[in-house]
Write an enzyme that holds these catalytic residues in place. Structure first.
Site, short mmCIF file in Angstrom:
data_model
loop_
_atom_site.label_atom_id
_atom_site.label_comp_id
_atom_site.label_asym_id
_atom_site.label_seq_id
_atom_site.Cartn_x
_atom_site.Cartn_y
_atom_site.Cartn_z
N ASP A 129 14.17 87.76 -1.90
CA ASP A 129 12.76 87.70 -2.26
C ASP A 129 12.35 88.99 -2.96
OD1 ASP A 129 12.65 85.28 -0.94
OD2 ASP A 129 11.91 86.15 0.93
N ARG A 130 11.23 88.94 -3.66
CA ARG A 130 10.75 90.10 -4.40
C ARG A 130 10.70 91.36 -3.52
NH1 ARG A 130 6.71 90.87 -8.62
NH2 ARG A 130 6.36 88.61 -8.61
#
Length: 294
Positions: A129-130
């Site tokens: 994820d970011r």
């Protein structure tokens, strides 16, 4: 980048590509139209008769990417002619999206390939994820990517994450088995729901504090947002996570100044898909546990 082998039997070139070199049908078709197949140094078609001793060569040069190369910071943990492992920081996307095609790990990696004269593609194998940080594994060709993805599906790539969580598990170790279901309506969020996919996470407590703990997490399955959701559903949400949080964990994270989730992919363990070398790929980053042990 090249694949080479010496034929040990009589057959058509297609048989060598499929059996000895284990190329997928889709990749063989693309290589055929790229004139990337050679026998004894000469261009060859897949119906070429092969005899023992023939030298088969496959060129694995990649097509041009559809996003720009950018001179961004890039932390390389391991690299050879087949694959690369990177230490992704929090706040960075792994790959461009239709909404954003700049500033990602892939833009930085493409710049690295161009400046070092490598004709490689961008093929992430493990994605984060970011705001999750740590080890990201990428293949340099579609051929190696397919091999690594097969290993990932077979459970042959071991992953260890560290997470700083709000709350402390009752047991020092345990297993979380809760189904992960994607919400509709365009939302990217997941919930625990019987309609979801089976998901399994193993955890171990590394450090206990009064209100928080440091955990080692081992995802047995690889569902999107699995670790974040499993921790929340089990009563110990990850610190700094703005989406999978409780009101108490959010208040604690805000007070501690944590602006991103404290979840790090600290280690990948695998056999190299080409050389069979044992690789232990470790992040140089660490999660933040604001509280000191009592």
């Amino acid at each position: 980048m090249e694949l080479r082998c010496t034929a040990q039997r009589e057959c058509r070139l297609l048989g060598i590509l499929r059996r000895e070199l284990q190329l997928s049908s889709g990749l063989i078709k693309r290589l055929k139209w790229q004139n990337a197949l050679f026998v004894n140094g000469e261009p060859a078609h897949t119906d070429r008769l092969i005899v023992p001793g023939d030298a088969v060569t496959v060129l694995l040069d990649e097509q041009q990417e559809g996003f720009p190369a950018e001179p961004l910071p890039l932390s390389i943990l391991y690299e050879d002619e087949w694959l690369i492992a990177l230490d992704k920081p929090p706040g960075q996307l792994v790959h461009p999206s239709p909404q954003r095609n700049e500033g990602t790990l892939a833009n930085a990696l493409l710049y690295h390939y161009e400046t070092t004269g490598q004709r490689c593609g961008i093929h992430p194998v493990t994605r984060l994820d970011r705001d999750t940080f740590g080890v990201v594994l990428a293949a340099k060709s579609a051929y190696v990517h397919a091999k690594l993805c097969d290993m990932l599906r077979a459970g042959e790539i071991g992953k260890t994450y560290h997470a700083a969580v709000f709350g402390t598990p009752e047991q020092d170790s345990g297993v979380i088995e809760l189904p992960v279901y994607k919400l509709g309506g365009g939302s990217l969020l997941r919930v625990v729901d019987a309609r979801g996919q089976y998901a399994k996470t193993e955890y171990r407590v590394l450090q206990r504090c009064a209100d928080t703990a440091l955990l080692a997490l081992h995802p047995i399955t690889g569902r999107t947002h699995q670790l974040r959701l499993h921790c929340l559903a089990s009563g110990f949400p990850i610190l700094g996570d703005p989406q999978y949080c409780s009101s108490a964990s959010k208040a604690y994270s805000d007070a501690a100044g944590l602006v991103s989730q404290q979840l790090c992919a600290v280690c990948l363990r695998l056999r190299h898909p080409i050389t069979d070398q044992l690789l232990l790929l470790q992040s140089r980053q660490r999660v933040i546990l604001p509280e000191e042990s009592p």
